[in-house]
Design a protein around this motif. Structure first.
Motif, PDB file in Angstrom:
ATOM      1  N   GLU A 169      10.180  74.388  -5.901  1.00 37.63           N
ATOM      2  CA  GLU A 169       9.702  73.005  -5.760  1.00 37.63           C
ATOM      3  C   GLU A 169      10.272  72.076  -6.840  1.00 37.63           C
ATOM      4  O   GLU A 169      10.594  72.511  -7.937  1.00 37.63           O
ATOM      5  N   THR A 170      10.318  70.787  -6.496  1.00 38.25           N
ATOM      6  CA  THR A 170      10.593  69.753  -7.486  1.00 38.25           C
ATOM      7  C   THR A 170       9.258  69.041  -7.726  1.00 38.25           C
ATOM      8  O   THR A 170       8.670  68.481  -6.801  1.00 38.25           O
ATOM      9  N   VAL A 171       8.783  69.107  -8.951  1.00 38.87           N
ATOM     10  CA  VAL A 171       7.426  68.609  -9.207  1.00 38.87           C
ATOM     11  C   VAL A 171       7.251  68.291 -10.692  1.00 38.87           C
ATOM     12  O   VAL A 171       7.927  68.875 -11.544  1.00 38.87           O
ATOM     13  N   GLU A 172       6.396  67.322 -10.985  1.00 36.15           N
ATOM     14  CA  GLU A 172       6.000  67.096 -12.381  1.00 36.15           C
ATOM     15  C   GLU A 172       4.525  67.459 -12.499  1.00 36.15           C
ATOM     16  O   GLU A 172       3.691  66.909 -11.770  1.00 36.15           O
ATOM     17  N   VAL A 173       4.220  68.405 -13.359  1.00 39.12           N
ATOM     18  CA  VAL A 173       2.825  68.793 -13.547  1.00 39.12           C
ATOM     19  C   VAL A 173       2.396  68.474 -14.970  1.00 39.12           C
ATOM     20  O   VAL A 173       3.221  68.403 -15.876  1.00 39.12           O
ATOM     21  N   ARG A 174       1.076  68.292 -15.117  1.00 39.45           N
ATOM     22  CA  ARG A 174       0.562  67.915 -16.434  1.00 39.45           C
ATOM     23  C   ARG A 174      -0.581  68.827 -16.835  1.00 39.45           C
ATOM     24  O   ARG A 174      -1.288  69.344 -15.977  1.00 39.45           O
ATOM     25  N   GLY A 175      -0.733  68.996 -18.101  1.00 39.35           N
ATOM     26  CA  GLY A 175      -1.808  69.875 -18.557  1.00 39.35           C
ATOM     27  C   GLY A 175      -1.878  69.895 -20.062  1.00 39.35           C
ATOM     28  O   GLY A 175      -1.554  68.911 -20.730  1.00 39.35           O
ATOM     29  N   ARG A 212       4.877  81.355 -32.496  1.00 38.28           N
ATOM     30  CA  ARG A 212       3.520  80.800 -32.636  1.00 38.28           C
ATOM     31  C   ARG A 212       2.579  81.168 -31.490  1.00 38.28           C
ATOM     32  O   ARG A 212       1.420  80.869 -31.511  1.00 38.28           O
ATOM     33  N   ARG A 213       3.084  81.761 -30.441  1.00 30.83           N
ATOM     34  CA  ARG A 213       2.242  82.248 -29.341  1.00 30.83           C
ATOM     35  C   ARG A 213       1.305  81.188 -28.775  1.00 30.83           C
ATOM     36  O   ARG A 213       0.077  81.301 -28.852  1.00 30.83           O
ATOM     37  N   LEU A 214       1.920  80.171 -28.209  1.00 27.36           N
ATOM     38  CA  LEU A 214       1.148  79.108 -27.556  1.00 27.36           C
ATOM     39  C   LEU A 214       0.927  79.478 -26.095  1.00 27.36           C
ATOM     40  O   LEU A 214       1.524  80.422 -25.581  1.00 27.36           O
ATOM     41  N   SER A 215       0.097  78.708 -25.422  1.00 23.36           N
ATOM     42  CA  SER A 215      -0.159  78.951 -24.013  1.00 23.36           C
ATOM     43  C   SER A 215      -0.391  77.613 -23.310  1.00 23.36           C
ATOM     44  O   SER A 215      -0.544  76.583 -23.983  1.00 23.36           O
ATOM     45  N   VAL A 216      -0.400  77.633 -21.985  1.00 15.32           N
ATOM     46  CA  VAL A 216      -0.626  76.378 -21.253  1.00 15.32           C
ATOM     47  C   VAL A 216      -1.608  76.558 -20.098  1.00 15.32           C
ATOM     48  O   VAL A 216      -1.717  77.648 -19.536  1.00 15.32           O
ATOM     49  N   PHE A 217      -2.309  75.478 -19.784  1.00 14.11           N
ATOM     50  CA  PHE A 217      -3.057  75.349 -18.538  1.00 14.11           C
ATOM     51  C   PHE A 217      -2.636  74.023 -17.915  1.00 14.11           C
ATOM     52  O   PHE A 217      -2.537  73.014 -18.624  1.00 14.11           O
ATOM     53  N   LEU A 218      -2.404  74.018 -16.604  1.00 11.69           N
ATOM     54  CA  LEU A 218      -2.026  72.775 -15.928  1.00 11.69           C
ATOM     55  C   LEU A 218      -3.199  72.287 -15.081  1.00 11.69           C
ATOM     56  O   LEU A 218      -3.918  73.109 -14.500  1.00 11.69           O
ATOM     57  N   TYR A 219      -3.388  70.966 -15.025  1.00  4.81           N
ATOM     58  CA  TYR A 219      -4.542  70.456 -14.274  1.00  4.81           C
ATOM     59  C   TYR A 219      -4.252  69.145 -13.542  1.00  4.81           C
ATOM     60  O   TYR A 219      -5.176  68.522 -13.014  1.00  4.81           O
ATOM     61  N   SER A 220      -3.008  68.730 -13.541  1.00  5.56           N
ATOM     62  CA  SER A 220      -2.737  67.457 -12.888  1.00  5.56           C
ATOM     63  C   SER A 220      -1.252  67.400 -12.514  1.00  5.56           C
ATOM     64  O   SER A 220      -0.462  68.216 -12.974  1.00  5.56           O
ATOM     65  N   ALA A 221      -0.912  66.442 -11.688  1.00  3.87           N
ATOM     66  CA  ALA A 221       0.494  66.322 -11.292  1.00  3.87           C
ATOM     67  C   ALA A 221       0.883  64.855 -11.307  1.00  3.87           C
ATOM     68  O   ALA A 221       0.033  63.974 -11.119  1.00  3.87           O
ATOM     69  N   GLY A 222       2.174  64.592 -11.560  1.00  9.53           N
ATOM     70  CA  GLY A 222       2.675  63.222 -11.531  1.00  9.53           C
ATOM     71  C   GLY A 222       2.696  62.743 -10.091  1.00  9.53           C
ATOM     72  O   GLY A 222       1.766  62.111  -9.611  1.00  9.53           O
ATOM     73  N   TYR A 224      -3.251  73.782  -5.370  1.00 10.57           N
ATOM     74  CA  TYR A 224      -1.816  73.576  -5.143  1.00 10.57           C
ATOM     75  C   TYR A 224      -1.016  73.973  -6.393  1.00 10.57           C
ATOM     76  O   TYR A 224      -0.016  74.689  -6.308  1.00 10.57           O
ATOM     77  N   ILE A 225      -1.481  73.531  -7.563  1.00 13.59           N
ATOM     78  CA  ILE A 225      -0.762  73.847  -8.810  1.00 13.59           C
ATOM     79  C   ILE A 225      -0.762  75.365  -9.037  1.00 13.59           C
ATOM     80  O   ILE A 225       0.241  75.953  -9.434  1.00 13.59           O
TER      81      ILE A 225
END
Ligand code: NMN
Length: 325
Positions: A161-167, A213-223, A239-240
């Protein structure tokens, strides 16, 4: 595509899948020895054929060359901030304003407010091509190389997919404790909290430092996304998740304020047991038609609000001082 390229592609796909099961689902499907064997094979082939290294190869998580500075990134759709409430009465006022404005029943989605930094991720034809901080909402910083080192962030999406996600990018409590312990042993200044540690790690000019540094992510929104198909925030989260991105599993759709308050109570109590820090609960109007009817103020959407845990006001002020000095 020749045989070697096809083999590389299969190796990368396998490693990406194992890594997702290991880091995101917390449910490895193969022993570490098998993962390490495949990774070593990939490294060996790429070392021999550097022209075949791709930016999405799992070997590229270790971090590329240091940068001189961060480039600016303009957010096509501004990344707005979030209004705060600090008690139940203020949250009820929010609900009243929402219901008066939309004139019908409202369902909410409650999410944990992860104590990290807002980020935007752009995938083009399934490849992770751009990662940015929120910055002032309109202009952020290009931190792609640093985000590439985050193990829970997929470098490719399975369906292209082509997508912008935010989190949110955050530092798990375990990583934070280990980092501060190591810093203490070396006599280096300690990070005040996981958010400062995550912010400091993402703004490293040398991605090799971020990789440790062992970071992590959660996504909850999309552009941008297909608003014909996705009509509620709850659907957007599914969907995300289907894109192959990590979505926080604790979110809940609530059909009354009674349920919203139950959620807040539950997670106020569970807060210490979570493996990451949270500083509140975000309450979002679920229906996108209702969100559109409510609109935004200059700074933040009128359809969502952050309920901050008690004492958070004091902590926020302290953090502001720490950051400004
Ligand atoms: O730096 P990476 O490749 O993420 O690996 C770090 C450690 O995590 C290694 O010891 C590796 O064996 C382990 N790991 C195991 C799996 C698995 O599927 N068993 C997946 C990803 C990482």
């Amino acid at each position: 595509m020749n045989e070697r390229e096809q083999h590389l592609r299969d190796l990368r796909a396998k490693l990406n899948q194992y890594s997702y099961q290991y880091y995101v689902e917390d449910n490895p499907s193969v022993p570490d020895s098998e993962y390490d064997r495949l990774m070593n094979e990939l490294i060996a082939i790429e070392t021999e054929h550097p022209e075949l290294v791709t930016p999405d190869s799992p070997t590229q998580r270790v971090g590329g060359e240091p940068l001189k500075g961060f480039e600016k990134v303009t957010h096509e759709i501004p990344m707005l901030s979030l209004g705060d409430v600090f008690n139940e009465a203020e949250l009820l006022d929010f609900d009243r304003r929402v219901r008066q404005a939309v004139g019908e029943e409202v369902a909410y989605v409650c999410e944990l407010k992860i104590d990290g930094l807002a980020i935007s991720l752009t995938y083009e034809a399934g490849a992770f091509v751009l990662g940015a901080t929120r910055g002032d909402g309109t202009t952020g910083e290009n931190i792609t190389n640093n985000l590439r080192t985050v193990r829970t962030l997929p470098l490719t999406l399975p369906n292209g997919e082509t997508v912008e996600v935010r989190g949110e990018c955050y530092m798990p409590k375990r990583s934070f404790d280990a980092l501060n312990k190591a810093r203490q042993e070396k006599g280096e200044p300690l990070f005040a909290n996981p958010r400062n540690a995550a912010a400091g790690s993402l703004r490293q000019l040398d991605p090799k430092v971020t990789a440790h540094r062992r970071l992590s992510v959660f996504l909850y929104s999309a552009g941008r996304f297909d608003r014909e198909k996705i009509t509620s925030h709850w659907e957007l989260l599914q969907y995300i998740r289907k894109l192959g991105l990590p979505v926080n599993p604790e979110s809940r759709r609530c059909t009354s304020m009674h349920e919203v308050f139950d959620y807040i109570k539950e997670y106020t109590e569970k807060r210490d047991q979570l493996s990451y820090g949270i500083d509140g609960i975000v309450v979002k109007v679920d229906s996108m038609a209702q969100q559109a009817a409510l609109g935004n103020t200059v700074k933040s959407p009128k359809w969502m609000i952050a309920y901050k845990f008690p004492a958070e006001e004091v902590v926020s002020t302290l953090e502001a001082i720490e950051i400004s000095v």
